[in-house]
Write a protein that holds these residues in place. Structure first.
Motif, PDB file in Angstrom:
ATOM      1  N   CYS A 118       0.931  -1.025   0.257  1.00  0.00           N
ATOM      2  CA  CYS A 118       0.314  -0.321   0.053  1.00  0.00           C
ATOM      3  C   CYS A 118       0.927   1.329  -0.025  1.00  0.00           C
ATOM      4  N   PRO A 119       0.786   2.133  -0.565  1.00  0.00           N
ATOM      5  CA  PRO A 119       1.024   3.804  -0.846  1.00  0.00           C
ATOM      6  C   PRO A 119       1.308   4.065   0.094  1.00  0.00           C
ATOM      7  N   LEU A 120       0.423   4.556   0.712  1.00  0.00           N
ATOM      8  CA  LEU A 120      -0.153   5.088   1.706  1.00  0.00           C
ATOM      9  C   LEU A 120       0.272   4.435   3.265  1.00  0.00           C
ATOM     10  N   THR A 121       1.139   3.434   3.158  1.00  0.00           N
ATOM     11  CA  THR A 121       1.578   2.998   4.050  1.00  0.00           C
ATOM     12  C   THR A 121       2.758   3.424   4.288  1.00  0.00           C
ATOM     13  N   TRP A 122       3.956   3.667   3.272  1.00  0.00           N
ATOM     14  CA  TRP A 122       4.799   3.975   3.528  1.00  0.00           C
ATOM     15  C   TRP A 122       5.154   5.888   3.081  1.00  0.00           C
ATOM     16  N   ARG A 123       4.483   6.674   2.317  1.00  0.00           N
ATOM     17  CA  ARG A 123       3.444   7.464   3.129  1.00  0.00           C
ATOM     18  C   ARG A 123       3.634   8.063   4.391  1.00  0.00           C
ATOM     19  N   LEU A 124       3.396   7.185   5.285  1.00  0.00           N
ATOM     20  CA  LEU A 124       3.215   7.607   6.515  1.00  0.00           C
ATOM     21  C   LEU A 124       4.346   7.140   7.225  1.00  0.00           C
ATOM     22  N   ARG A 125       4.881   6.029   6.784  1.00  0.00           N
ATOM     23  CA  ARG A 125       6.328   5.942   7.534  1.00  0.00           C
ATOM     24  C   ARG A 125       7.438   6.624   6.678  1.00  0.00           C
ATOM     25  N   LEU A 126       7.197   7.548   5.759  1.00  0.00           N
ATOM     26  CA  LEU A 126       8.430   8.783   5.548  1.00  0.00           C
ATOM     27  C   LEU A 126       7.825   9.790   6.710  1.00  0.00           C
ATOM     28  N   THR A 127       6.568   9.948   6.382  1.00  0.00           N
ATOM     29  CA  THR A 127       6.658  10.982   7.053  1.00  0.00           C
ATOM     30  C   THR A 127       6.836  10.903   8.695  1.00  0.00           C
ATOM     31  N   PHE A 128       7.246  10.178   9.302  1.00  0.00           N
ATOM     32  CA  PHE A 128       7.249  10.347  10.510  1.00  0.00           C
ATOM     33  C   PHE A 128       9.067   9.805  10.747  1.00  0.00           C
ATOM     34  N   LEU A 129       9.220   9.137   9.915  1.00  0.00           N
ATOM     35  CA  LEU A 129      11.192   9.677   9.748  1.00  0.00           C
ATOM     36  C   LEU A 129      10.611  10.774   9.066  1.00  0.00           C
ATOM     37  N   TYR A 130      11.037  11.802   8.172  1.00  0.00           N
ATOM     38  CA  TYR A 130      11.066  13.267   8.064  1.00  0.00           C
ATOM     39  C   TYR A 130      10.580  13.753  10.005  1.00  0.00           C
ATOM     40  N   LYS A 131       9.927  13.316  10.417  1.00  0.00           N
ATOM     41  CA  LYS A 131      10.219  14.531  11.570  1.00  0.00           C
ATOM     42  C   LYS A 131      10.572  13.645  12.570  1.00  0.00           C
ATOM     43  N   GLY A 132      11.794  13.017  12.385  1.00  0.00           N
ATOM     44  CA  GLY A 132      12.872  12.325  13.249  1.00  0.00           C
ATOM     45  C   GLY A 132      12.238  11.282  14.528  1.00  0.00           C
ATOM     46  N   ILE A 133      11.011  10.494  13.625  1.00  0.00           N
ATOM     47  CA  ILE A 133      10.505   9.834  14.379  1.00  0.00           C
ATOM     48  C   ILE A 133      10.638   8.149  14.068  1.00  0.00           C
ATOM     49  N   THR A 134      10.885   7.204  14.802  1.00  0.00           N
ATOM     50  CA  THR A 134      11.280   5.747  14.175  1.00  0.00           C
ATOM     51  C   THR A 134      10.468   4.887  14.324  1.00  0.00           C
ATOM     52  N   PRO A 135       9.076   4.655  13.705  1.00  0.00           N
ATOM     53  CA  PRO A 135       7.648   4.323  14.144  1.00  0.00           C
ATOM     54  C   PRO A 135       8.373   2.315  13.950  1.00  0.00           C
ATOM     55  N   GLN A 136       7.424   1.599  15.214  1.00  0.00           N
ATOM     56  CA  GLN A 136       7.204   0.650  14.802  1.00  0.00           C
ATOM     57  C   GLN A 136       6.032  -0.149  13.689  1.00  0.00           C
ATOM     58  N   PHE A 137       7.126  -0.448  12.760  1.00  0.00           N
ATOM     59  CA  PHE A 137       5.362  -0.833  11.065  1.00  0.00           C
ATOM     60  C   PHE A 137       5.669  -2.681  11.753  1.00  0.00           C
ATOM     61  N   ILE A 138       4.345  -2.865  11.259  1.00  0.00           N
ATOM     62  CA  ILE A 138       4.072  -4.449  11.771  1.00  0.00           C
ATOM     63  C   ILE A 138       3.182  -4.521  10.447  1.00  0.00           C
TER      64      ILE A 138
END
Length: 377
Positions: free
Chosen positions: A64-84
């Protein structure tokens, strides 16, 4: 299903351009759908202990492109989400969970989820571009491409200058490796430059020609052709540099010649880009408005001008995409991501681009070495 989840990333990776982390304020009221599910919200994730609570958990299908879009948004804010990587049996699309195990599961549209992240975490914005006309979108995309090219060239010039200073001080350690790095960096930069120029020649200038702006193609093509000797000359200078021993007079002379040529190239491209942005880009908007008045909107306009730019610049938006994005500041990069998310109709291709950018921000991409040089004052 839970036992199939991959090992979560426990190491924190911060994008070097991102601001420091700040305490997260309470999540404000929002119209985003909130769903409590004993199956999702209260079931502990495997291999994650109580003392290792991530700030965010992101659930979503890897396709899903939105999954990766959200992940990128967190990374650019300095947040590393746990991706499941999983899909919710209750709600469609990606899901977010902030904080502890009893937290709400957040779902919603792409815009709602991005706004939610912006409200909860300060730092770089999510990069959502206000609604623009197709002509305005393609102008923004081209301007961002110019910025990336200029910033990469500036970084190379800075690195060559540092090599010259080190050589004068007699430091030889690492000089050969640095020379090879600059050679590779410059080669990728030239590849992006040439593909950008070919896109303008095949896509942009002919449209202006057909709209009665005669002579645009001829003049622009002559300018682009005149760039090749300069680009090739610098490539030969770099080859010469690599053949000399660090610290010798020939080595220092080669560095000086390379630095001078790079500065001339920088001045040339700054003038060239500003000329395009001042004289040609406004014509794109004029063409589009004229076509609308005459009810003669071409298929190119209807299918999305940015989408056509992406299709024509295939290398920039595939293997060179991390390199290209590395030349943009975080808010610029997220703007460009928003543009391509709107215009790319192939989900698989879009996911591939976003995945490669994720690798860059997490430091696992080969192009990530460029960030350090670009950030130096």
């Amino acid at each position: 299903m839970g036992n199939c989840c991959p090992e979560p990333h426990r190491q924190s990776h911060r994008h070097p351009l991102s601001p420091p982390r700040v305490p997260s304020p309470p999540l404000p009221p929002t119209e985003i759908v909130k769903a409590r599910s004993n199956k999702v919200a209260t079931k502990p994730d495997p291999m994650v202990g109580p003392a290792e609570e991530p700030p965010v958990r992101l659930y979503g299908p890897e396709t899903c492109p939105l999954t990766w879009r959200l992940r990128l948004t967190f990374l650019y804010k300095g947040i590393t989400p746990q991706f499941i990587p999983r899909e919710s049996p209750i709600l469609p699309g990606p899901l977010l969970r902030f904080g502890g195990m009893s937290a709400d599961v957040i779902s919603g549209s792409e815009q709602e989820l991005l706004e939610c992240i912006d409200k909860r975490f300060t730092g770089e914005p999510n990069g959502v571009v206000s609604k623009l006309e197709p002509a305005e979108e393609v102008v923004l995309a081209l301007e961002l491409q110019h910025k990336s090219l200029e910033r990469h060239l500036e970084g190379i010039i800075r690195s060559v200058k540092e090599m010259a200073v080190a050589g004068k001080k007699g430091r030889k350690t690492g000089a050969a490796a640095e020379g090879r790095r600059i050679s590779r960096w410059y080669a990728e930069l030239v590849e992006v430059m040439l593909e950008h120029a070919r896109m303008e020649e095949s896509l942009l200038f002919p449209v202006l020609e057909r709209a009665a702006y005669k002579g645009v193609c001829k003049v622009a093509n002559e300018q682009h052709a005149g760039d090749l000797p300069m680009l090739n000359g610098i490539k030969e200078d770099i080859k010469s540099l690599l053949s000399f021993e660090a610290g010798t007079s020939l080595y220092q002379e080669a560095l000086l010649n390379l630095s001078q040529r790079l500065k001339k190239l920088q001045e040339h491209f700054k003038d060239h880009f500003r000329e395009e942005e001042k004289e040609l880009f406004p014509l794109i908007d004029s063409v589009y408005r004229m076509q609308r008045i005459e009810s003669d909107i071409s298929n190119w306009s209807n299918s999305g001008w940015v989408g056509q730019v992406v299709n024509v610049t295939e290398s920039i938006h595939s293997r060179l995409f991390p390199f290209f994005i590395a030349g943009l500041l975080p808010h610029e990069a997220m703007e460009y991501v928003d543009l391509i998310c709107r215009s790319t109709r192939d989900p698989q291709r879009l996911v591939s681009m976003l995945q490669s950018l994720t690798s860059l921000l997490e430091g696992t991409c080969q192009s990530s070495f460029i960030f350090d040089s670009l950030l130096k004052k």
